[in-house]
Design an enzyme around this catalytic site. Structure first.
Site, PDB file in Angstrom:
ATOM      1  N   GLY A  93       0.829  -1.201   0.000  1.00  0.00           N
ATOM      2  CA  GLY A  93       0.000   0.000   0.000  1.00  0.00           C
ATOM      3  C   GLY A  93       0.861   1.247   0.000  1.00  0.00           C
ATOM      4  O   GLY A  93       1.859   1.326  -0.709  1.00  0.00           O
ATOM      5  N   GLY A  94       0.494   2.209   0.851  1.00  0.00           N
ATOM      6  CA  GLY A  94       1.208   3.483   0.900  1.00  0.00           C
ATOM      7  C   GLY A  94       2.681   3.332   1.256  1.00  0.00           C
ATOM      8  O   GLY A  94       3.503   4.182   0.890  1.00  0.00           O
ATOM      9  N   GLY A 125      18.484   8.804 -34.575  1.00  0.00           N
ATOM     10  CA  GLY A 125      18.089   9.391 -33.306  1.00  0.00           C
ATOM     11  C   GLY A 125      18.754   8.716 -32.124  1.00  0.00           C
ATOM     12  O   GLY A 125      19.086   9.374 -31.131  1.00  0.00           O
ATOM     13  N   ALA A 126      18.974   7.404 -32.220  1.00  0.00           N
ATOM     14  CA  ALA A 126      19.587   6.703 -31.096  1.00  0.00           C
ATOM     15  C   ALA A 126      21.051   7.114 -30.935  1.00  0.00           C
ATOM     16  O   ALA A 126      21.564   7.199 -29.828  1.00  0.00           O
ATOM     17  CB  ALA A 126      19.468   5.195 -31.286  1.00  0.00           C
TER      18      ALA A 126
END
Lengths: 124, 507
Positions: free
Chosen positions: B165-166, B397-398
């Site tokens: 949980g939290g 781009g890489a």
């Protein structure tokens, strides 16, 4: 009465027992029991290529062409053994066994195109 | 003797606090293969250096519990001070209530003021329900402090029990998460809730165990086999990191690299894979590479090492996983590692061999554009010395993303095997020579000739070197020496960015 043969695939030699079937079961049922003739057969270096395994089936991590199939039904493989060379993204990707096991089904033949997630080899 | 009585009372209270949850619960903790909070602190800290703080804090509600289920204080690791908290599962299940949380917050405040690392050892059943919103508020105030300390002091969380949980968000906000196999589990909603809501059947270990969170989700950075190994690893990480963002990571004695034949390592055939970790081993001081997030997005390899005694961060494409492509997970892994290493002054050594970003609808719909942009952002934002070595493929781009000169590398080196171009020879030849190929009598032979021609003319390091995008073409076997010369002359580098509230990293 089973008959014995010696078969060489991709330089690996196997002793194979073959029985004639009386019914019409699927040919990939595990009637072919193969064991490497030489236990000392050099294994390819372990590789880390990720192959997703679900229910023992090793799937293609990316789309490509099956360049080489390194195993046959009945082969016993260790974790990291190369099962299939998958040419994809201009790389001969070594698709390795995620776990040890016996090859139950080989889903591809050399030259076959596969999509991402398509089954390559089922281990049992 | 009144004074003696008072001293005796202190001894009595301390004994009760040190007994934690009592012999039965301690035995149960040991049965589970887990150490107690105090045993863990003994293993984490240099012997005799622990000073406990806040031992007498108790909750406003319920029976007073020893240390309110969390041991807090300061100690030393490798001689340097660190602030610590260790949740004690033997006391009210290590549950977090208002005062338990305040003890943790007090350590966070001191660590930030003093510029010392903050280490959390988590083993807790979660929020102490009877403390209601006060417990909840305790988590919130911890998260806020985690965030404010981010990039100022190293924060490491070791998960040594449940964290659900939290409770998962404080670890997630820290720099590094170490998990213990078999005993540590992290999840937002547990197996029962998942079964009730989606019908999926999954065990706690499958859902949130160390290997799941390391290899499937990338939430964890390291998995260790037991408490001892997890704490030894944490000591090693602390020994490598600086105490805060204005210090440099400590140097180590120089060691020669492992014997690796670098000249023969990268196959000439660009279609053949190899293990880039061998290249790293051949460049850095022997046995100094500590890989981070090994097992997650292994198409990129990241970790810290020493180069001639100087701490560095290493980032490398891995050609033998997913062909070395950059995908969503690899981009996240790489960008977060670069930002962490930049924050704590590790120079960046980037080894490039990638055919590009991974194509596919799953990648595009998953947002590879914004995830891939993180790589560019992290590299361009980093102000530490940045040296890039192009081993083989560096396309489009890489190429730019992998810390190219254009993006901000201080120096870029290429091996003679480097192929730096806008795209690979085959698609490039198809586009450039389209008309000629269409008109050719034998298109296949003609195409093959044009691909070879393109490779010869463009897929090499010398076109980029001729424009100054590559500062030196270096033989692999000479690369370590070249890197030592280059990096040692960059350590005094200063790069100033315009002041701003904060950037907007494409999340």
């Amino acid at each position: 009465m089973p008959r014995r043969f010696q078969v060489t695939v991709d330089g690996h030699t196997y002793e194979v027992e073959v029985s004639e079937l009386t019914d019409t079961r699927s040919p990939d049922a595990a009637v072919v029991k193969a064991a490497p003739a030489a236990e000392s057969m050099a294994r390819p270096a372990a590789t880390e290529t990720q192959a997703s395994a679900s229910g023992g089936t090793v799937a293609a991590p990316l789309p490509g062409v099956a360049l080489e199939v390194k195993v046959a039904v009945g082969d016993r493989v260790s974790r990291g053994d190369v099962l299939v060379i998958l040419e994809a993204m201009k790389m001969e990707n070594e698709i390795a066994a995620p776990t040890a096991g016996v090859v139950r089904t080989v889903h591809v033949v050399p030259g076959a195109s596969v999509g991402s997630g398509d089954p390559l080899v089922t281990l049992g | 003797m009144a004074d003696n009585d008072k001293i005796q009372e202190l001894a009595h209270r301390e004994a009760r606090i040190r007994a934690m949850g009592g012999p039965d619960r301690v035995a149960r903790q040991h049965q589970l293969g887990k150490w107690t909070a105090r045993e863990r602190l003994d293993a984490l800290l240099d012997a005799g250096t622990f000073q406990e703080l806040g031992a007498h804090v108790v909750a406003r509600v319920g029976e007073p519990a020893p240390a309110d289920g969390v041991v807090t204080g300061v100690g030393r690791v490798a001689g340097r001070p660190v602030y610590v908290y260790a949740q004690d599962f033997t006391v009210v299940g290590g549950s977090l209530g208002e005062m338990h949380a305040q003890k943790i917050q007090a350590m966070q405040d001191l660590a930030l003021k003093a510029g010392c690392p903050m280490i959390g050892l988590n083993d807790s059943g979660g929020a102490r329900i009877q403390e209601g919103v006060d417990a909840l508020s305790g988590y919130g105030a911890i998260f806020r402090r985690n965030t404010h300390a981010s990039g100022v002091i190293p924060q490491i969380t070791v998960i040594m029990g449940p964290s659900a949980g939290g409770a998962v968000y404080s670890p997630a906000l820290t720099d590094l998460v170490v998990m213990v196999r078999g005993t540590a589990q992290m999840f937002i909603t547990g197996p029962q809730v998942i079964s009730a809501v989606t019908g999926e059947q999954v065990t706690a270990e499958e859902l949130g165990g160390a290997d799941a969170q390391l290899t499937k989700s990338g939430v964890a950075h390291f998995a260790a086999d037991d408490d001892r190994a997890a704490l030894a690893l944490t000591r090693e990480l602390l020994a490598r990191f600086p105490a805060n963002n204005v210090e440099d990571p400590p140097r180590r004695p120089v060691r020669p690299p492992a014997a690796v034949d670098l000249n023969g390592l990268v196959p000439n055939d660009p279609n053949k894979p190899y293990d880039v970790r061998r290249v790293i081993a051949g460049l850095v001081d022997d046995d100094s590479f500590l890989e981070c997030q090994a097992g997650y997005a292994d198409n990129v390899v990241v970790g810290w090492a020493y180069l001639d005694g100087q701490p560095i961060a290493v980032i490398a494409n891995q050609p033998r996983v997913l062909a070395g492509t950059l995908d969503i997970d690899a981009s996240d892994k790489l960008a977060r590692f670069v930002r962490l290493s930049d924050a704590f002054n590790f120079p960046l050594l980037t080894l490039v061999d990638t055919p590009g970003y991974l194509p596919g609808t799953a990648q595009e719909y998953g947002g590879i554009i914004r995830h891939g942009a993180k790589v560019l952002y992290a590299y361009a934002e980093a102000t530490v010395p940045k040296v890039t070595v192009i081993l083989r493929k560096a396309y489009g781009g890489a190429y730019l993303a992998m810390c190219s000169r254009s993006l901000g590398a201080d120096l870029a080196v290429a091996w003679p095997s480097a192929e730096i171009a806008v795209m690979g020879p085959e698609p490039a030849a198809n586009i450039i020579y389209r008309r000629e190929l269409e008109a050719a009598a034998d298109p296949t032979a003609s195409r093959r000739a044009k691909v070879a021609e393109y490779r010869e003319r463009f897929a090499n390091p010398y076109v980029a070197a001729a424009r100054g995008y590559v500062d030196a073409v270096v033989e692999p076997a000479e690369t370590r020496d070249a890197l030592v010369r280059m990096l040692s002359a960059l350590l005094s580098k200063r790069e100033v960015r315009p002041s701003k509230k904060h950037g907007n990293v494409p999340l």
